[in-house]
Scaffold this active site. Structure first.
Site, PDB file in Angstrom:
ATOM      1  N   ASP A  20      51.430 -55.766 -47.581  1.00 25.19           N
ATOM      2  CA  ASP A  20      51.349 -54.359 -47.197  1.00 25.19           C
ATOM      3  C   ASP A  20      51.744 -53.428 -48.344  1.00 25.19           C
ATOM      4  O   ASP A  20      52.289 -52.349 -48.136  1.00 25.19           O
ATOM      5  CB  ASP A  20      52.175 -54.070 -45.945  1.00 25.19           C
ATOM      6  CG  ASP A  20      51.651 -54.809 -44.728  1.00 25.19           C
ATOM      7  OD1 ASP A  20      50.565 -55.407 -44.839  1.00 25.19           O
ATOM      8  OD2 ASP A  20      52.314 -54.787 -43.687  1.00 25.19           O
ATOM      9  N   ASN A  52      48.361 -57.783 -44.098  1.00 26.30           N
ATOM     10  CA  ASN A  52      47.165 -57.338 -43.384  1.00 26.30           C
ATOM     11  C   ASN A  52      46.614 -56.027 -43.952  1.00 26.30           C
ATOM     12  O   ASN A  52      45.445 -55.725 -43.784  1.00 26.30           O
ATOM     13  CB  ASN A  52      47.444 -57.197 -41.886  1.00 26.30           C
ATOM     14  CG  ASN A  52      48.453 -56.116 -41.573  1.00 26.30           C
ATOM     15  OD1 ASN A  52      49.467 -55.987 -42.257  1.00 26.30           O
ATOM     16  ND2 ASN A  52      48.205 -55.362 -40.536  1.00 26.30           N
ATOM     17  N   HIS A  53      47.414 -55.259 -44.675  1.00 23.90           N
ATOM     18  CA  HIS A  53      46.920 -54.009 -45.265  1.00 23.90           C
ATOM     19  C   HIS A  53      46.113 -54.265 -46.535  1.00 23.90           C
ATOM     20  O   HIS A  53      45.402 -53.381 -46.992  1.00 23.90           O
ATOM     21  CB  HIS A  53      48.077 -53.051 -45.542  1.00 23.90           C
ATOM     22  CG  HIS A  53      48.655 -52.495 -44.287  1.00 23.90           C
ATOM     23  ND1 HIS A  53      48.739 -51.150 -44.047  1.00 23.90           N
ATOM     24  CD2 HIS A  53      49.166 -53.097 -43.186  1.00 23.90           C
ATOM     25  CE1 HIS A  53      49.289 -50.946 -42.853  1.00 23.90           C
ATOM     26  NE2 HIS A  53      49.551 -52.125 -42.320  1.00 23.90           N
TER      27      HIS A  53
END
Length: 93
Positions: A20, A52-53
């Site tokens: 992230d 996930n980013h």
């Protein structure tokens, strides 16, 4: 920032970034590039995982593409494609 508080990364002062990274506000690109530069100079000092980013759809939603486009107007698309197709997939999960 974390390096001022806990010291500059080194082989004896290692950091783990659990992803992230591109969701760190208006300077996410600079932070990502700084971490890559440190990783290049002292590979054992910085460990970077993909969160996930660091996914094309997620980083679109949370503004990383907009940040890149605003900082590199004419070349933002090229840089964005490099991130999405080369840099993000290269990062370990």
């Amino acid at each position: 920032w974390v390096f001022f508080k806990y010291g500059w990364p080194s082989a004896k002062n290692q950091y783990l970034f659990n992803g992230d990274i591109v969701d760190r506000g208006g300077h996410a690109l600079e932070i990502l590039l700084l971490l890559f530069a440190i990783k290049k100079d002292v590979p054992s000092a910085v460990h970077i995982q993909r969160g996930n980013h660091e996914d094309v759809q997620c980083s679109l939603h949370f503004g990383f593409r907009a940040e890149v486009q605003s900082k590199f107007e004419h070349h933002g698309g090229i840089l964005w494609n490099l991130c999405g197709n080369l840099v993000f997939p290269w990062m370990p999960l």
